[in-house]
Write an enzyme that holds these catalytic residues in place. Structure first.
Site, short mmCIF file in Angstrom:
data_model
loop_
_atom_site.label_atom_id
_atom_site.label_comp_id
_atom_site.label_asym_id
_atom_site.label_seq_id
_atom_site.Cartn_x
_atom_site.Cartn_y
_atom_site.Cartn_z
N LEU A 206 0.86 -1.18 0.00
CA LEU A 206 0.00 0.00 0.00
C LEU A 206 0.89 1.23 0.00
O LEU A 206 2.02 1.19 0.53
CB LEU A 206 -0.91 0.04 1.24
CG LEU A 206 -1.97 -1.06 1.38
CD1 LEU A 206 -2.74 -0.85 2.67
CD2 LEU A 206 -2.91 -1.08 0.19
N ASP A 207 0.41 2.32 -0.59
CA ASP A 207 1.17 3.57 -0.52
C ASP A 207 1.42 3.95 0.92
O ASP A 207 0.66 3.59 1.83
CB ASP A 207 0.40 4.71 -1.21
CG ASP A 207 0.24 4.49 -2.70
OD1 ASP A 207 1.03 3.72 -3.27
OD2 ASP A 207 -0.68 5.10 -3.29
N ARG A 208 2.48 4.69 1.15
CA ARG A 208 2.84 5.09 2.50
C ARG A 208 1.70 5.81 3.21
O ARG A 208 1.45 5.60 4.40
CB ARG A 208 4.08 5.99 2.44
CG ARG A 208 4.53 6.54 3.80
CD ARG A 208 5.81 7.35 3.66
NE ARG A 208 6.18 7.96 4.91
CZ ARG A 208 5.77 9.16 5.31
NH1 ARG A 208 4.96 9.87 4.52
NH2 ARG A 208 6.15 9.66 6.47
N THR A 210 -1.48 5.50 2.67
CA THR A 210 -2.71 4.71 2.69
C THR A 210 -2.67 3.72 3.84
O THR A 210 -1.69 3.00 4.01
CB THR A 210 -2.90 3.95 1.36
OG1 THR A 210 -2.87 4.88 0.28
CG2 THR A 210 -4.21 3.19 1.35
#
Length: 390
Positions: A206-208, A210
């Protein structure tokens, strides 16, 4: 040998557990050195100024068998094996006492003074991965501050954890979720048919910014199987986001056919390529409110059918004209959008669903987490509001 009173004191303090709610790690003293004395020749003209020594120098001096080189002494400090109790920070009497603030984790550049005590510690065996697997006695301190990390599901093959926002899934210098996993998950208890990984590893990222569900593999077979499942789109992910404005449908980016998603709900379709590759996202608006501070906000439920870089963030901004609150990369840079960035990004991977073939071909796992509290707060809703039920 150091005084018995001091030994018992250190052992007492070493049993102090973590303050975290779900995970606690207990430590014991493996070896205790006598109080350190800095020896200086009487004819040394600088002896009055030399009252401190670097810890890694001290370790190689007092125990050359354990620390034959300064690099090994530094490594022991980096891995959390060394603690320091400052001279004069304890008192002996009816009960040994100590100011716990003066019990320090030894860093390679820590300064040792006269009468300071250096000790080697280890973690008492527990249900988590042992230090022999990770090489570290302590969990990453910066990630511990974000605890607890909720474990949504766990078996001998995989786990599903709730990644906090502002944490990389996989990063460097132990500033990531992957470095924390051995300290909160238990090793697998399997037959010889499945080779365990030395430490658990996230199957996807997951994106940082998110938060939400991350599937973690504990065995080599699980890593291979779930990587293939993601590649063949057999893992269904669901997201929830708070966006500025009301999502608008443009004919040029909408497939034209509604599709059925979770729970029989009908979702609209964004079919818009990203970086020259097919990218499909299902979406529906759950609730829209008007905020005096933030203007019109919408809670959106999304299900990506592909996994392109920043797919949801780009589809919402480019195709629906609604950027995610707190998304500094795609929010357009307006005054209101910039002022919301300090609250973090309002995007959460709130569920995953898949067939767990390593258990049984007919076993379906559905893991869900609640909508984050800050989503309700910014929209002015209570967390049990029917208006925001997914």
């Amino acid at each position: 040998q150091p005084p018995v009173a001091l030994c018992s004191l250190l052992l007492l303090l070493s049993r102090t557990t973590s303050h975290q709610q779900r995970c606690s790690w207990r430590y014991e003293i493996e070896h205790l050195y006598p109080p350190y004395e800095i020896k200086q020749p009487a004819d040394d003209p600088n002896r009055n100024s030399r009252k401190e020594a670097l810890l890694f120098h001290v370790l190689s001096r007092i125990d050359a068998s354990r620390f034959p080189s300064k690099s090994q002494a530094r490594r022991a400090c980096q891995h959390g094996r060394i603690v320091i109790i400052r001279g004069g920070s304890f008192r002996t009497g009816a009960e040994d006492t100590c100011d716990e603030d003066l019990l320090e984790r030894g860093e390679s550049d820590s300064l040792i003074r006269n009468s300071d005590v250096v000790a080697i510690r280890t973690r008492i065996p527990d249900k988590y991965y042992p230090p022999s697997c990770t090489g570290y006695v302590d969990p990453p301190p910066d990630i511990v501050k974000m605890m607890p990390i909720d474990i949504i599901y766990e078996d001998d093959h995989i786990s599903i954890v709730n990644k906090p926002e502002l944490v990389n899934t996989i990063g460097r210098k132990r500033m990531d979720l992957q470095s924390m996993l051995p300290f909160i998950l238990r090793p697998p208890e399997l037959s010889q048919l499945f080779a365990p990984l030395q430490t658990p590893r996230p199957v996807h990222r997951l994106d940082r910014k998110t938060s939400g569900c991350v599937i973690v593999a504990k065995t080599e077979e699980a890593m291979t199987r779930f990587s293939r499942m993601f590649a063949s789109r057999k893992v269904q992910k669901s997201y929830v986001a708070v966006v500025f404005g009301i999502p608008r449908v443009y004919d040029s980016v909408i497939n034209g056919n509604d599709e059925v998603g979770f729970g029989g709900d009908t979702f609209a379709t964004i079919n818009y390529p990203i970086d020259g590759k097919d990218a499909v996202t299902l979406w529906k608006t759950v609730s829209t409110v008007t905020s005096p501070e933030w203007g019109t906000l919408s809670l959106v439920h999304l299900m990506p059918k592909t996994g392109r870089t920043h797919q949801i963030r780009r589809h919402l901004s480019y195709c629906l004209g609604c950027s995610i609150v707190g998304d500094s990369k795609y929010d357009g840079g307006g005054e209101r959008a910039r002022s919301a960035r300090d609250m973090g990004m309002f995007l959460c991977a709130n569920s995953v669903e898949f067939t767990h073939e390593l258990i049984d071909k007919h076993t379906s796992i559905v893991a869900k987490i609640p909508v984050p509290e800050k989503f309700y707060t910014i929209m002015g809703c209570k967390n049990n509001s029917k208006d925001v039920t997914l």
